[in-house]
Design a protein around this motif. Structure first.
Motif: not given
Length: 680
Positions: A541-549, A649-652, A676-678
């Motif tokens: 499961d590939a997960r990324r910060h919800p706003l970034g993703c 650099e692109g993470m945020d 990153p917790a649920v």
């Protein structure tokens, strides 16, 4: 070219009958079986009666059929000037011009033929083929509908054909179904009904109808062409390829068939073959901007970026309003528009005759250019405009998706899985990477495929297709039938589905590596089914910060399949549903899914790679840390980014747009606050 086309609308001086008529009839019949002899016969007639128009038409047709289209044009162009009212001569000239690569002139000749004879079925069919080759799918569909109408002599089908031409699909469908009740083997009606189903995106229905059509009439080539297109649109490229090959065996220079063959090879991951076919088509038909664009896509995927940029530029030079070509440049991610490009995009957007499809591509392209220039407020405006157009075209219901997820949770209990323990294929070769698009799945795929034991393929359509079939309809079913069908599967059926998945995906494998990756992100919706049919497959499961993703998805403009991504609130709801279902899977199938957080992979790559390989039961290989050296083809929007070392650099980068992300934040709710917790 059929003999009966030669007998109309040619004016000539009075001529003797008898021997000449016999000779002309014989030459016309020879075209069907021996074009070289037909050319000889026409030549002999012209020695006896110099300038005879009918003989010149036969000669031109024969020269084209024997592979000499340039000679044919030399005969047919003056004939058409002398016989401007001859639709057959214009048709033949159009075919010859097309085979010499003069596509624009070919289209003009075919349209002149249709002005002269609006019910000229063969001209409509050929116009559809040429529009297909030019990438004008809408125009080709309309021309094909006109062909069906013109070719229909049965008065009972004429009304249905008229509805099809007018795009009044419900009326056309009703007439055709009523007709087929009385005449179930009418292949023309079956093909017309398949055309209706395809336009409604009911590709499974269209496939079934066309299979019946070809069962009844195996030589019905237009139906076979439709069949190949429908298969390819469903992700069944392996099944489409032999159909295209059968068509090309009869018409090896047909540009529509060749273009389809190139697209099929691209969908199979055979980019070398795809590039070769596109190059051959463009050699014969160089004035085809949409084919140059498709050629660019294959070149990009094969890591030939400079060549892909040149191909996109050729497309733009030929058709400055082709928005998708500009977006293709922007979608390289590493490309930057020059001031002249930005000015050209602005001029295109100022036009009032721009199609919605071109406009949305220009909006996304301008948004990317403004983002690169750090004009974030203006950039967001254009991303929003492009997405608004796309959302009108592809409506989406967040409520339906939430209902589907809730039903998944109700069905996929620990007891439900325990009762089916040991079912499914025990094969260990698949590695699934799931999650949301733009969450880092391509990076994970590139890392894993750099391992000597793992082969990367692409986003495979096989599991979603299987789910659609279980639901009993073309679109993913949010209603009970899907869940009822899954619950009814016994041990043997679950194993058969697993084996079917392995068999159908084998075509995408090009190496002997024992493991392979399926990187279809939306397979998270089918995690329960996946576990049942392939209990030993690895699931990442590939997960990324919800706003970034989510914002990265909002500004991406996906070609298809991500209808939730065109609205910030829909995106937030979709991400929330995804987290909800995966948390449920974690509870009922502990440690079944391995989660990779994009931020952790960026911050401590080696540790995350080692965790990933341990989960996959693979020994550590240093090459996995040098994934950017991997020469494999990559189809996704991140293709150029994963060919570089990891950079932070692109993470945020999403923070530049944070002032406008209120609807997304509100929809995410506690999922955003807990990441990153649920949330409980």
């Amino acid at each position: 070219m059929c003999g009966d086309r030669l007998d109309v609308q040619l004016n000539s001086a009075s001529e003797p009958v008898g021997t000449l008529d016999v000779a002309l009839g014989h030459a016309a019949r020879l075209l069907e079986r021996d074009a070289a002899l037909a050319a000889e016969q026409a030549g002999e007639i012209l020695k006896a009666v110099p300038g005879h128009p009918h003989a010149r038409l036969i000669l031109g047709a024969a020269q084209r059929l024997t592979g000499h289209p340039d000679l044919a044009v030399g005969v047919l162009e003056p004939l058409c000037r002398e016989q401007p009212r001859s639709a057959p001569a214009q048709l033949e000239l159009g075919m010859a011009l097309g085979e010499t690569g003069r596509a624009g002139e070919a289209l003009a000749a075919l349209r002149r033929a249709l002005q002269l004879k609006p019910d000229f079925a063969d001209a409509w069919r050929l116009l559809a083929d040429h529009l297909d080759a030019a990438g004008d799918a809408g125009g080709a569909d309309q021309a094909r509908a006109r062909y069906l109408k013109a070719a229909t002599n049965d008065p009972r089908l004429m009304e249905a054909a008229a509805f099809l031409v007018a795009n009044e699909l419900p009326h056309a469908e009703a007439r055709l179904r009523s007709h087929l009740v009385q005449h179930p083997t009418d292949v023309a009606a079956l093909r017309m009904l398949a055309e209706v189903a395809a336009r409604l995106r009911r590709y499974g229905d269209a496939q079934t109808l066309l299979e019946r059509c070809l069962e009844l009439a195996p030589s019905f080539d237009p139906a076979r062409h439709n069949y190949a297109v429908v298969l390819n649109r469903q992700g069944k490229a392996a099944a489409a390829l032999p159909q295209v090959e059968a068509l090309l065996a009869k018409e090896p220079r047909n540009p529509g068939y060749l273009n389809l063959k190139a697209a099929v090879h691209a969908n199979l991951g055979d980019y070398g073959e795809s590039i070769e076919v596109y190059a051959a088509v463009l050699k014969d038909f160089p004035r085809q901007p949409k084919i140059w664009m498709s050629y660019g896509h294959s070149l990009k995927t094969a890591r030939r970026q400079d060549d892909s940029v040149a191909a996109y530029r050729r497309a733009i030079d030929m058709q400055p309003t082709l928005g998708e070509a500009y977006w293709s440049l922007a979608n390289l991610k590493t490309f930057r528009f020059a001031d002249a490009d930005i000015a050209a995009i602005g001029r295109a957007l100022a036009r009032d005759d721009l199609s919605d499809e071109d406009r949305l591509h220009f909006e996304f392209s301008l948004a990317k250019a403004l983002e690169d220039a750090e004009s974030y407020a203006e950039s967001f405006v254009h991303y929003a405009k492009g997405n608004a157009i796309r959302r009108r075209q592809h409506p989406y219901s967040a409520a339906d998706n939430a209902l589907y997820v809730n039903r998944c949770k109700q069905q996929c209990t620990a007891d439900f899985f325990a009762a089916r323990s040991g079912a499914g294929s025990q094969d260990r070769s698949p590695i699934f990477i799931i999650g949301l698009p733009r969450a880092g799945s391509t990076l994970i795929e590139q890392i894993l495929s750099s391992h000597s034991l793992v082969e990367g393929t692409m986003e495979l359509p096989d599991l979603p297709q299987m789910a659609r079939e279980l639901a009993g309809r073309d679109e993913r079913d949010h209603e009970a039938p899907f869940f009822t069908a899954v619950a009814a599967l016994d041990v043997q059926e679950l194993r058969a589905l697993g084996e079917r998945y392995l068999a159908s995906t084998r075509i995408y494998r090009k190496t002997t590596a024992p493991f392979f990756i399926d990187k279809m992100p939306n397979n998270w919706l089918y995690t329960g089914l996946l576990h049942l049919i392939l209990p030993n497959a690895k699931i990442i499961d590939a997960r990324r910060h919800p706003l970034g993703c989510c914002f990265s998805a909002f500004k991406q403009h996906f070609a298809r399949g991500q209808n939730f991504s065109y609205d910030l609130e829909d995106l937030g709801c979709y991400y929330r549903d995804y987290v909800d279902l995966m948390a449920h899977i974690d509870r009922v199938l502990p440690e079944r899914v391995h989660r990779v957080f994009y931020e952790s992979m960026i911050e401590d790559t080696e540790a995350e790679v080692r965790r990933l390989l341990d989960y996959c039961e693979l020994p550590f290989e240093e090459q996995c840390l040098r994934f950017y050296e991997n020469e494999r083809a990559v189809r996704t929007a991140s293709s150029e980014q994963v060919r570089q070392p990891i950079f932070k650099e692109g993470m945020d980068h999403w923070r530049h747009f944070e002032p406008w992300l209120g609807p997304l934040k509100a929809a995410l709710g506690a999922v955003l606050e807990s990441y990153p917790a649920v949330p409980d």
